[in-house]
Scaffold this active site. Structure first.
Site, mmCIF file in Angstrom:
data_model
loop_
_atom_site.group_PDB
_atom_site.id
_atom_site.type_symbol
_atom_site.label_atom_id
_atom_site.label_comp_id
_atom_site.label_asym_id
_atom_site.label_seq_id
_atom_site.Cartn_x
_atom_site.Cartn_y
_atom_site.Cartn_z
ATOM 1 N N CYS A 8 0.867 -1.186 0.000
ATOM 2 C CA CYS A 8 0.000 0.000 0.000
ATOM 3 C C CYS A 8 0.901 1.232 0.000
ATOM 4 O O CYS A 8 2.083 1.137 -0.355
ATOM 5 C CB CYS A 8 -0.972 -0.017 1.189
ATOM 6 N N ARG A 14 -3.293 -0.653 5.423
ATOM 7 C CA ARG A 14 -3.895 -1.738 4.632
ATOM 8 C C ARG A 14 -2.966 -2.936 4.440
ATOM 9 O O ARG A 14 -3.379 -4.086 4.664
ATOM 10 C CB ARG A 14 -4.350 -1.200 3.261
ATOM 11 N N ASP A 124 -8.496 3.810 1.496
ATOM 12 C CA ASP A 124 -7.448 4.147 2.456
ATOM 13 C C ASP A 124 -8.109 4.668 3.735
ATOM 14 O O ASP A 124 -8.775 5.698 3.702
ATOM 15 C CB ASP A 124 -6.560 5.228 1.820
HETATM 16 P P1 4NP Z 1 -1.753 2.827 4.103
HETATM 17 O O1 4NP Z 1 -2.401 4.162 4.686
HETATM 18 O O2 4NP Z 1 -1.223 3.178 2.720
HETATM 19 O O3 4NP Z 1 -2.898 1.890 4.037
HETATM 20 O O4 4NP Z 1 -0.660 2.422 5.062
HETATM 21 C C1 4NP Z 1 -1.729 5.399 4.713
HETATM 22 C C2 4NP Z 1 -0.837 5.655 5.714
HETATM 23 C C3 4NP Z 1 -0.204 6.877 5.765
HETATM 24 C C4 4NP Z 1 -0.461 7.831 4.806
HETATM 25 C C5 4NP Z 1 -1.356 7.574 3.796
HETATM 26 C C6 4NP Z 1 -1.986 6.338 3.743
HETATM 27 N N1 4NP Z 1 0.189 9.104 4.873
HETATM 28 O O5 4NP Z 1 -0.094 9.956 4.022
HETATM 29 O O6 4NP Z 1 1.026 9.324 5.773
#
Ligand code: 4NP
Length: 155
Positions: A8, A14, A124
């Site tokens: 991800c 995720r 997300d």
């Molecule tokens: P992930 O979620 O891609 O599912 O781990 C996110 C975690 C952090 C961020 C964006 C999505 N961020 O912008 O820091």
């Protein structure tokens, strides 16, 4: 042994959840697989999963507290057979690092396993509320169940 990488953006919501769910199913079904996860960004490298992800998974008897985020690299194409990405931007980011057709063919949107050719992304949950984490659990649990069944039939 089939080696599977979940990817991800941050590797804190995720993909660690997908990793934990699939590993849990593999253990219960006695599947000989290796599962790991990574993020396309370096935003959270070396951090544990988001506390909301850890809490949600714990509610389903899955312990993610020891995982640590890392960034996806092109070496991952050498080390994994299948790379499941959570959304369309992860898909383009990972594909852009592939060095040949064989590596491109390893990359698949995880929800294609349930909805072929629909190009649906796993939402997300990072900027939303706690409900989003349970929704993501349900989605990934369904997808990982299908992945586990396919791997069992391959045995
Ligand atoms: P992930 O979620 O891609 O599912 O781990 C996110 C975690 C952090 C961020 C964006 C999505 N961020 O912008 O820091």
């Amino acid at each position: 042994m089939t080696k599977i990488l979940m990817v991800c953006l941050g590797n804190i919501c995720r993909s660690p959840l997908a990793e934990g769910i699939l590993r849990d199913k593999a253990e219960k079904m006695n599947l000989n697989i290796l599962v790991d996860s990574a993020g396309t960004s370096n935003y959270h490298v070396d951090e544990h999963p988001d506390h909301r992800t850890i809490k949600n998974a714990k509610g389903h008897n899955i312990d993610l507290s020891k995982l640590k985020a890392r960034q996806f690299s092109e070496n991952d194409f050498d080390n994994f057979d299948v790379i499941y990405v959570m959304d369309s931007s992860n898909f383009s980011d990972v594909i852009s690092l592939a060095r040949n057709k064989n590596e491109k063919q390893k990359v698949q949107l995880i929800l294609e396993i349930i909805y072929p050719n629909a190009f649906i992304s796993v939402p997300d949950p990072y900027f939303g509320g706690e409900d989003g984490f349970e929704d993501v659990f349900t989605i990934l649990n369904n997808a990982c169940e299908v992945i586990a069944q396919i791997l069992r039939n391959k045995k």
